[in-house]
Write a protein that holds these residues in place. Structure first.
Motif, PDB file in Angstrom:
ATOM      1  N   LEU A 195       3.366   3.387  -7.547  1.00 28.85           N
ATOM      2  CA  LEU A 195       2.867   2.628  -8.690  1.00 28.85           C
ATOM      3  C   LEU A 195       4.006   1.873  -9.367  1.00 28.85           C
ATOM      4  O   LEU A 195       3.853   0.713  -9.766  1.00 28.85           O
ATOM      5  N   TYR A 196       5.149   2.536  -9.490  1.00 25.82           N
ATOM      6  CA  TYR A 196       6.286   1.901 -10.157  1.00 25.82           C
ATOM      7  C   TYR A 196       6.768   0.683  -9.378  1.00 25.82           C
ATOM      8  O   TYR A 196       7.035  -0.376  -9.959  1.00 25.82           O
ATOM      9  N   ALA A 197       6.890   0.813  -8.052  1.00 23.28           N
ATOM     10  CA  ALA A 197       7.384  -0.305  -7.243  1.00 23.28           C
ATOM     11  C   ALA A 197       6.444  -1.503  -7.332  1.00 23.28           C
ATOM     12  O   ALA A 197       6.886  -2.650  -7.483  1.00 23.28           O
ATOM     13  N   ALA A 198       5.134  -1.246  -7.243  1.00 28.65           N
ATOM     14  CA  ALA A 198       4.161  -2.339  -7.322  1.00 28.65           C
ATOM     15  C   ALA A 198       4.181  -2.991  -8.698  1.00 28.65           C
ATOM     16  O   ALA A 198       4.102  -4.225  -8.821  1.00 28.65           O
ATOM     17  N   ALA A 199       4.295  -2.174  -9.752  1.00 26.32           N
ATOM     18  CA  ALA A 199       4.340  -2.717 -11.110  1.00 26.32           C
ATOM     19  C   ALA A 199       5.630  -3.501 -11.339  1.00 26.32           C
ATOM     20  O   ALA A 199       5.623  -4.563 -11.979  1.00 26.32           O
ATOM     21  N   PHE A 200       6.746  -2.988 -10.826  1.00 26.30           N
ATOM     22  CA  PHE A 200       8.034  -3.670 -10.985  1.00 26.30           C
ATOM     23  C   PHE A 200       7.975  -5.073 -10.392  1.00 26.30           C
ATOM     24  O   PHE A 200       8.429  -6.049 -11.009  1.00 26.30           O
ATOM     25  N   LEU A 201       7.416  -5.180  -9.188  1.00 27.22           N
ATOM     26  CA  LEU A 201       7.319  -6.484  -8.530  1.00 27.22           C
ATOM     27  C   LEU A 201       6.534  -7.467  -9.386  1.00 27.22           C
ATOM     28  O   LEU A 201       6.994  -8.588  -9.653  1.00 27.22           O
ATOM     29  N   GLN A 202       5.344  -7.066  -9.824  1.00 26.79           N
ATOM     30  CA  GLN A 202       4.505  -7.973 -10.600  1.00 26.79           C
ATOM     31  C   GLN A 202       5.135  -8.296 -11.957  1.00 26.79           C
ATOM     32  O   GLN A 202       5.019  -9.427 -12.451  1.00 26.79           O
ATOM     33  N   GLU A 203       5.807  -7.324 -12.548  1.00 31.14           N
ATOM     34  CA  GLU A 203       6.424  -7.527 -13.866  1.00 31.14           C
ATOM     35  C   GLU A 203       7.501  -8.602 -13.827  1.00 31.14           C
ATOM     36  O   GLU A 203       7.536  -9.509 -14.664  1.00 31.14           O
ATOM     37  N   TRP A 204       8.372  -8.537 -12.827  1.00 29.61           N
ATOM     38  CA  TRP A 204       9.549  -9.398 -12.825  1.00 29.61           C
ATOM     39  C   TRP A 204       9.323 -10.750 -12.162  1.00 29.61           C
ATOM     40  O   TRP A 204      10.191 -11.624 -12.251  1.00 29.61           O
ATOM     41  N   VAL A 205       8.176 -10.950 -11.490  1.00 31.10           N
ATOM     42  CA  VAL A 205       7.882 -12.288 -10.955  1.00 31.10           C
ATOM     43  C   VAL A 205       6.961 -13.072 -11.880  1.00 31.10           C
ATOM     44  O   VAL A 205       6.729 -14.263 -11.657  1.00 31.10           O
ATOM     45  N   LEU A 264       3.706  -0.679  -1.659  1.00 33.52           N
ATOM     46  CA  LEU A 264       5.155  -0.777  -1.821  1.00 33.52           C
ATOM     47  C   LEU A 264       5.778   0.536  -2.276  1.00 33.52           C
ATOM     48  O   LEU A 264       5.267   1.211  -3.164  1.00 33.52           O
ATOM     49  N   LEU A 265       6.920   0.859  -1.664  1.00 35.22           N
ATOM     50  CA  LEU A 265       7.782   1.928  -2.151  1.00 35.22           C
ATOM     51  C   LEU A 265       9.070   1.346  -2.719  1.00 35.22           C
ATOM     52  O   LEU A 265       9.746   1.970  -3.518  1.00 35.22           O
ATOM     53  N   SER A 266       9.393   0.126  -2.304  1.00 30.49           N
ATOM     54  CA  SER A 266      10.593  -0.555  -2.784  1.00 30.49           C
ATOM     55  C   SER A 266      10.251  -1.996  -3.127  1.00 30.49           C
ATOM     56  O   SER A 266       9.441  -2.625  -2.447  1.00 30.49           O
ATOM     57  N   ALA A 267      10.867  -2.513  -4.177  1.00 27.59           N
ATOM     58  CA  ALA A 267      10.624  -3.895  -4.599  1.00 27.59           C
ATOM     59  C   ALA A 267      11.912  -4.708  -4.556  1.00 27.59           C
ATOM     60  O   ALA A 267      12.076  -5.664  -5.301  1.00 27.59           O
TER      61      ALA A 267
END
Length: 270
Positions: A195-205, A264-267
């Motif tokens: 969940l964190y990796a998927a959220a991180f990706l969407q947050e920073w793009v 995703l496990l890594s972003a």
């Protein structure tokens, strides 16, 4: 696009490339590397074109479960990029990657032997795979797989996971079983990491306003196309599985279709 149409187009492009190419390489330069044979249970793998590479270290089968490697570089050329595991400027040079890549656990990977997409931390249940597309009036490929209203996506403005709601579709859906263990420092992996990796990706793009502190232009330029492919998820904590809805359609190979964009496990953009 059907599988037959894909291969017809791909083979036509290959024929044009072979016919019109300025150069066709038919040989490569041999390079020699030294390894301590007595330390290995079997031979050390290497690439025919690039010699020792990340797979050499990842697949190394040594008697004491340790690999000691020495790398040399031209003076002034060592570690040319920032030591940054997330941004576009990190882990880009050869020498940093020789250290970083063997420590990076992929969700899935392309086999260096067969080129087949191979599951690692996410294993697709192939019997759950659904793929359906059509062309819209403008000729764009659009998905026809319904996304359940309770499926969630990360909303960068609300800083929360929110339901997709009714009436949404994707090109593909598939359920993945998560292969969890412990990190190198003993902390167990869990659903929250995905969940964190998927959220991180969407947050920073995603730029939520001109002064959004959680937006990076360079990261977005590199990762926004991938971020747009992921549509929604259903997370099953009890079964340790994720059903993903995404827009990547590849009729020539179901394995590549589910393996190219797993949960995703890594972003990292490196």
């Amino acid at each position: 696009m059907t599988e037959e149409e894909y291969w017809e187009t791909a083979l036509e492009g290959l024929e044009i490339g072979l016919r019109d190419a300025v150069r066709i390489y038919v040989c490569y330069q041999n390079q020699y590397y030294v390894a301590n044979k007595a330390a290995f249970n079997n031979r050390m793998a290497y690439g025919l074109g690039d010699g020792l590479n990340g797979w050499s270290l990842v697949t190394a089968n040594t008697k004491d479960k340790e690999v000691r490697a020495t790398q040399f570089s031209a003076q002034g050329a060592l570690f040319m990029s920032a030591w940054d595991p997330i941004g576009t400027d990190g882990f880009n040079d050869t020498y940093s990657n020789n250290i970083a890549q063997p420590l990076f656990d992929r969700e899935s990977f392309e086999s260096p032997v067969s080129a087949m997409q191979t599951p690692n931390r996410t294993v697709a249940r192939m019997d759950t795979l659904k793929a359906a597309v059509e062309l819209d009036p403008e000729g764009n490929l659009v998905g026809k797989v319904p996304i359940p209203g309770q499926a969630v996506r990360y909303d960068s403005a609300k800083k929360a996971w929110v339901p997709m709601g009714a009436g949404q579709t994707s090109m593909v859906s598939c359920t993945y079983d998560l292969v969890l263990s412990n990190y190198h420092h003993g902390v167990p992996m869990e659903m929250a990491d995905f969940l964190y990796a998927a959220a991180f990706l969407q947050e920073w793009v995603t730029q939520d306003g001109p002064d959004d502190p959680y937006y990076d232009e360079e990261y977005a330029s590199n990762m926004s196309s991938d971020a747009g492919i992921y549509r929604a998820y259903i997370h099953d904590v009890k079964e340790s599985s994720i059903t993903s809805y995404f827009d990547y359609y590849f009729p020539a190979s179901d394995e590549r279709m589910v393996g190219a964009f797993p949960p995703l496990l890594s972003a990292t953009a490196s």
